[in-house]
Write a protein that holds these residues in place. Structure first.
Motif, PDB file in Angstrom:
ATOM      1  N   PHE A 120      26.260 -10.123  -3.579  1.00 11.24           N
ATOM      2  CA  PHE A 120      25.586  -9.158  -2.925  1.00 11.24           C
ATOM      3  C   PHE A 120      24.498  -9.278  -2.156  1.00 11.24           C
ATOM      4  CE2 PHE A 120      26.480  -8.291  -7.853  1.00 11.24           C
ATOM      5  CZ  PHE A 120      27.468  -7.015  -8.048  1.00 11.24           C
ATOM      6  N   HIS A 121      24.848 -10.199  -1.629  1.00  8.84           N
ATOM      7  CA  HIS A 121      23.848 -10.929  -0.459  1.00  8.84           C
ATOM      8  C   HIS A 121      24.614 -10.683   1.270  1.00  8.84           C
ATOM      9  CE1 HIS A 121      21.914 -14.017  -3.183  1.00  8.84           C
ATOM     10  NE2 HIS A 121      23.707 -14.023  -3.358  1.00  8.84           N
ATOM     11  N   ASP A 122      24.719  -9.725   1.042  1.00  8.51           N
ATOM     12  CA  ASP A 122      24.409  -8.620   2.694  1.00  8.51           C
ATOM     13  C   ASP A 122      23.101  -7.938   2.638  1.00  8.51           C
ATOM     14  OD1 ASP A 122      25.908  -7.487   4.880  1.00  8.51           O
ATOM     15  OD2 ASP A 122      26.762  -6.146   4.034  1.00  8.51           O
ATOM     16  N   TYR A 123      22.518  -9.042   2.995  1.00 10.08           N
ATOM     17  CA  TYR A 123      21.308  -8.398   2.952  1.00 10.08           C
ATOM     18  C   TYR A 123      20.973  -7.092   3.410  1.00 10.08           C
ATOM     19  CZ  TYR A 123      20.007 -11.421   6.165  1.00 10.08           C
ATOM     20  OH  TYR A 123      19.891 -12.207   8.007  1.00 10.08           O
ATOM     21  N   GLU A 124      21.530  -6.895   5.132  1.00 10.03           N
ATOM     22  CA  GLU A 124      21.531  -6.533   6.311  1.00 10.03           C
ATOM     23  C   GLU A 124      21.945  -4.318   5.944  1.00 10.03           C
ATOM     24  OE1 GLU A 124      22.909  -7.686   9.972  1.00 10.03           O
ATOM     25  OE2 GLU A 124      21.223  -9.149  10.523  1.00 10.03           O
ATOM     26  N   ARG A 125      22.588  -4.641   5.228  1.00  9.43           N
ATOM     27  CA  ARG A 125      22.913  -2.662   4.433  1.00  9.43           C
ATOM     28  C   ARG A 125      21.801  -2.791   3.433  1.00  9.43           C
ATOM     29  NH1 ARG A 125      27.401  -1.956   7.338  1.00  9.43           N
ATOM     30  NH2 ARG A 125      28.110  -3.599   8.219  1.00  9.43           N
ATOM     31  N   PHE A 126      21.187  -3.535   2.284  1.00  6.26           N
ATOM     32  CA  PHE A 126      19.630  -3.081   1.784  1.00  6.26           C
ATOM     33  C   PHE A 126      19.737  -1.702   2.118  1.00  6.26           C
ATOM     34  CE2 PHE A 126      18.477  -7.322   0.120  1.00  6.26           C
ATOM     35  CZ  PHE A 126      19.952  -8.383  -0.775  1.00  6.26           C
ATOM     36  N   GLY A 127      19.087  -1.445   1.016  1.00  2.00           N
ATOM     37  CA  GLY A 127      18.463   0.330   1.051  1.00  2.00           C
ATOM     38  C   GLY A 127      17.156  -0.323   1.583  1.00  2.00           C
ATOM     39  N   THR A 128      16.476   1.122   1.063  1.00  2.00           N
ATOM     40  CA  THR A 128      14.980   1.185   1.345  1.00  2.00           C
ATOM     41  C   THR A 128      13.880   1.577   0.983  1.00  2.00           C
ATOM     42  OG1 THR A 128      14.916   0.923   3.864  1.00  2.00           O
ATOM     43  CG2 THR A 128      13.005   1.155   3.234  1.00  2.00           C
ATOM     44  N   ILE A 129      12.712   1.000   0.339  1.00  2.00           N
ATOM     45  CA  ILE A 129      11.980   1.545  -0.852  1.00  2.00           C
ATOM     46  C   ILE A 129      10.627   1.817  -0.148  1.00  2.00           C
ATOM     47  CG2 ILE A 129      13.005   0.719  -2.849  1.00  2.00           C
ATOM     48  CD1 ILE A 129      10.894  -1.530  -3.252  1.00  2.00           C
ATOM     49  N   GLN A 136       0.336  -1.478  -0.191  1.00  2.00           N
ATOM     50  CA  GLN A 136       0.232   0.143  -0.007  1.00  2.00           C
ATOM     51  C   GLN A 136       1.106   1.103   0.048  1.00  2.00           C
ATOM     52  OE1 GLN A 136      -3.488  -0.680  -0.065  1.00  2.00           O
ATOM     53  NE2 GLN A 136      -2.850  -2.502  -0.657  1.00  2.00           N
ATOM     54  N   LYS A 137      -0.111   2.253  -0.298  1.00  2.00           N
ATOM     55  CA  LYS A 137       1.168   3.526  -0.239  1.00  2.00           C
ATOM     56  C   LYS A 137       1.524   3.448   1.184  1.00  2.00           C
ATOM     57  CE  LYS A 137       0.612   8.876  -0.667  1.00  2.00           C
ATOM     58  NZ  LYS A 137       1.678   8.493  -1.607  1.00  2.00           N
ATOM     59  N   GLY A 138       2.673   4.297   0.968  1.00  2.00           N
ATOM     60  CA  GLY A 138       3.531   4.242   2.388  1.00  2.00           C
ATOM     61  C   GLY A 138       4.396   2.759   2.595  1.00  2.00           C
ATOM     62  N   THR A 139       4.048   1.707   2.579  1.00  2.00           N
ATOM     63  CA  THR A 139       5.204   0.533   2.438  1.00  2.00           C
ATOM     64  C   THR A 139       6.243   0.795   2.052  1.00  2.00           C
ATOM     65  OG1 THR A 139       2.848  -1.265   2.173  1.00  2.00           O
ATOM     66  CG2 THR A 139       4.549  -2.231   2.174  1.00  2.00           C
ATOM     67  N   ARG A 140       6.985  -0.259   3.372  1.00  2.00           N
ATOM     68  CA  ARG A 140       8.787  -0.103   2.987  1.00  2.00           C
ATOM     69  C   ARG A 140       9.148  -1.897   2.796  1.00  2.00           C
ATOM     70  NH1 ARG A 140       9.841   4.733   5.131  1.00  2.00           N
ATOM     71  NH2 ARG A 140      11.997   3.698   6.166  1.00  2.00           N
ATOM     72  N   TRP A 141       9.777  -1.945   1.888  1.00  2.00           N
ATOM     73  CA  TRP A 141      10.554  -2.421   1.358  1.00  2.00           C
ATOM     74  C   TRP A 141      12.127  -2.554   1.934  1.00  2.00           C
ATOM     75  CZ3 TRP A 141       8.328  -5.655  -2.945  1.00  2.00           C
ATOM     76  CH2 TRP A 141       7.030  -6.218  -3.416  1.00  2.00           C
ATOM     77  N   ARG A 142      12.571  -3.227   2.108  1.00  2.00           N
ATOM     78  CA  ARG A 142      14.184  -3.279   2.317  1.00  2.00           C
ATOM     79  C   ARG A 142      14.838  -3.765   0.284  1.00  2.00           C
ATOM     80  NH1 ARG A 142      17.587  -3.340   6.738  1.00  2.00           N
ATOM     81  NH2 ARG A 142      18.933  -2.370   5.255  1.00  2.00           N
TER      82      ARG A 142
END
Length: 239
Positions: free
Chosen positions: A227-236, A196-202
């Motif tokens: 590329f699997h250092d997932y804790e350092r992903f950004g946020t969309i 939904q609008k405002g939902t956040r994913w890494r």
């Protein structure tokens, strides 16, 4: 006693830094707002008018000694899935693999990683080559021990859509574009769908090129050899 008090104050001053270093929450500057769109047809060259409603962001080059190509990305979302468009400058296309689910990362490729639910260490990885072959996998990552799982009943509304376009200047390669659509139906049950609008994913976005050795690009810097250092992903954020 005075020295002891100084030590206590020094210890207290570094605690916030230690805590922040261990958190997996992305810094505010690593947030990308993703705009909503109606569904549209994938062409591979980004010619759909829908792409005019959002802007490019550039992927920084990971290794300073690699080749200096530009890599740009656009992302949109609809009520049924996520759209990605990559534009890759390139003077030599390294692509010989001609089957889906091959080790596409061993040749020129673009990749997108989506981690919808931070409460579980499971994320979705998608790769597509210049020849339009794909690698969609679900990745459980348990303290750095990870491996991809192929989708089951990969058909109908659960199938991705993807197209690529090779760009030339005369007979010389000038670059390539990749356009793909990932349906929410494929990502179930990772999190509540649709967002939904405002939902956040890494998330994170990558490219690998093999013109002169190996050069890679990534939206958010990861701190190991994969590329699997997932804790350092950004946020969309779905806007």
């Amino acid at each position: 006693m005075f020295q002891f008090i100084k030590i206590i104050f020094l210890f207290l001053s570094i605690i916030p830094g230690l805590i922040s270093a261990q958190t997996s929450v992305a810094p505010a500057e690593n947030v990308l707002k993703v705009k909503h769109t109606n569904d549209f047809t994938i062409t591979g060259d980004g010619s759909a008018a829908n792409w005019m409603n959002t802007t490019w962001f550039t992927l920084p080059r990971r290794n300073e000694t690699g080749i200096d190509y530009q890599t740009k990305v656009k992302v949109l979302y609809s009520d049924s899935g996520i759209y990605c468009l990559y534009d890759c400058e390139d003077k030599k296309i390294t692509a010989t693999l001609t089957e889906d689910f091959a080790d596409l990362y061993e040749e020129d490729v673009v990749e997108a990683f989506f981690w919808p639910d931070e409460s579980v260490p499971i994320y979705f990885e998608y790769e597509v080559s210049p020849l339009n072959y794909e690698l969609p996998i679900l990745v459980p990552n348990i303290k750095g021990n990870f491996f991809g799982w192929r989708p089951w009943h990969y058909e109908g509304s659960r199938r991705t859509k993807h197209q690529t376009h090779l760009r030339k200047t005369g007979d010389v390669a000038a670059g390539w574009t990749a356009e793909f659509f990932i349906p929410y139906a494929l990502l179930k049950p990772m999190t509540k769908m649709p967002p939904q609008k405002g939902t956040r994913w890494r998330a994170n976005f990558y490219r690998i090129d093999y013109d002169k050795g190996t050069t890679s690009w990534e939206w958010q810097l990861v701190h190991n050899d994969s590329f699997h250092d997932y804790e350092r992903f950004g946020t969309i954020v779905f806007d």
